[in-house]
Design a protein around this motif. Sequence first.
Motif, PDB file in Angstrom:
ATOM      1  N   SER A  56       1.036  -1.491   0.181  1.00 47.46           N
ATOM      2  CA  SER A  56       0.118  -0.141   0.329  1.00 47.46           C
ATOM      3  C   SER A  56       0.863   1.202  -0.119  1.00 47.46           C
ATOM      4  O   SER A  56       0.674   2.145  -0.668  1.00 47.46           O
ATOM      5  CB  SER A  56      -0.393   0.465   1.076  1.00 47.46           C
ATOM      6  OG  SER A  56      -1.388   0.854   1.245  1.00 47.46           O
ATOM      7  N   GLU A 283      -5.087  -2.883   6.998  1.00 47.82           N
ATOM      8  CA  GLU A 283      -5.918  -1.765   6.998  1.00 47.82           C
ATOM      9  C   GLU A 283      -6.143  -0.678   7.643  1.00 47.82           C
ATOM     10  O   GLU A 283      -5.027   0.420   7.496  1.00 47.82           O
ATOM     11  CB  GLU A 283      -7.416  -1.502   6.361  1.00 47.82           C
ATOM     12  CG  GLU A 283      -7.207  -2.647   4.870  1.00 47.82           C
ATOM     13  CD  GLU A 283      -7.216  -4.309   5.331  1.00 47.82           C
ATOM     14  OE1 GLU A 283      -7.373  -4.612   6.028  1.00 47.82           O
ATOM     15  OE2 GLU A 283      -7.534  -4.864   4.280  1.00 47.82           O
ATOM     16  N   THR A 286      -1.736  -0.105   8.031  1.00 47.56           N
ATOM     17  CA  THR A 286      -0.975   1.391   7.495  1.00 47.56           C
ATOM     18  C   THR A 286      -2.030   2.539   7.049  1.00 47.56           C
ATOM     19  O   THR A 286      -1.362   3.257   7.375  1.00 47.56           O
ATOM     20  CB  THR A 286      -1.827   0.827   5.373  1.00 47.56           C
ATOM     21  OG1 THR A 286      -1.099  -0.412   5.920  1.00 47.56           O
ATOM     22  CG2 THR A 286      -1.070   1.675   4.961  1.00 47.56           C
ATOM     23  N   GLU A 304      -5.723   6.032  -3.345  1.00 45.50           N
ATOM     24  CA  GLU A 304      -5.210   5.051  -3.246  1.00 45.50           C
ATOM     25  C   GLU A 304      -4.677   3.994  -4.826  1.00 45.50           C
ATOM     26  O   GLU A 304      -5.092   3.198  -5.039  1.00 45.50           O
ATOM     27  CB  GLU A 304      -6.840   4.235  -3.218  1.00 45.50           C
ATOM     28  CG  GLU A 304      -7.076   4.155  -1.737  1.00 45.50           C
ATOM     29  CD  GLU A 304      -5.996   4.034  -0.980  1.00 45.50           C
ATOM     30  OE1 GLU A 304      -5.248   3.071  -0.704  1.00 45.50           O
ATOM     31  OE2 GLU A 304      -6.245   4.711   1.192  1.00 45.50           O
TER      32      GLU A 304
END
Length: 307
Positions: A56, A283, A286, A304
């Motif tokens: 990510s 998630e 992060t 994103e």
Amino acid sequence: MSRHLTPLPESRALTAVSADGSPIHVEVYGPEGAPAVVLSHGWTCSIAFWAEQIRSLAADHRVVAYDQRGHGRSPAPAATGGSGYSTTALADDLEAVLAATLGPGERAVLAGHSMGGMTLMAAAGRPGFRQHAAAVLLCSTGPSRLTAEATVVPLGPGGLRSRLTAAVLGAKAPLGPVNAVSKRILKYATMGPGSAPERVEACARIVHACPRGARYGWSQVLAGLDLEAGLRELRVPAAVLVGTADRLTPPVHSRAMAEALPHCTGFVELAGMGHMTPVEAPEAVTAQIRELTLTYLGVKENEEAGA
């Protein structure tokens, strides 16, 4: 194939040389010149433990991840019991990684999980740390009393539980192959009850890959850990994150750290999550790192990209 077992993005490998000459394997992901994030993994883990965060963040950050000595592709010290296994060595290794990957005065957000968080505490007073750390994330970790507070052994608090915990975590026996039984044991000890099978599988493969000597050597350091002074030396902005079902570093540690930190920016408890939060709740972890880069490195949220 599960996303948790797919290869990491392309990286640039390098070797940082620690104060005692130990080589530390480092991987750098993402674009050159992008804001920097440094990831320090925990006991029995490796760079692969941060796979979801790397995927990510590498879209718009330069992500530095390294194998702690004795883990992954960083060789173990020559023998257990010496200075090669110590909190001083952890701090030396981190300083070496920062010096090898960041320019003079360049600041980064540093995230440490479990022993990686202890590494940040151990290095808090070091010149290299103070030069480069813009903010930190202490993720599923603690500064002291690890065997006394751990709830892996299902007994009430006390000397017996502490001794049994130290014996279990410090066992020299090989972990053996990854199978249904070993995954069940690992899940009980390190992950929340609702952890998805593919996430248990990913953690098991990482943990079982840790060499037995390194696992034992670091277990002895953790059993006698006292980094309370280092915690108080963490004078940069610091966020604290823990799972409510963490048996290895229960939330009692994180609550106390949040109170003791000179500049705690937030305390997050993840309901039902165990000790392996970067894999169990990628998630959320992060997002905490992104919030720190946004606030302390001036990084704007992307849309994103690639996510």
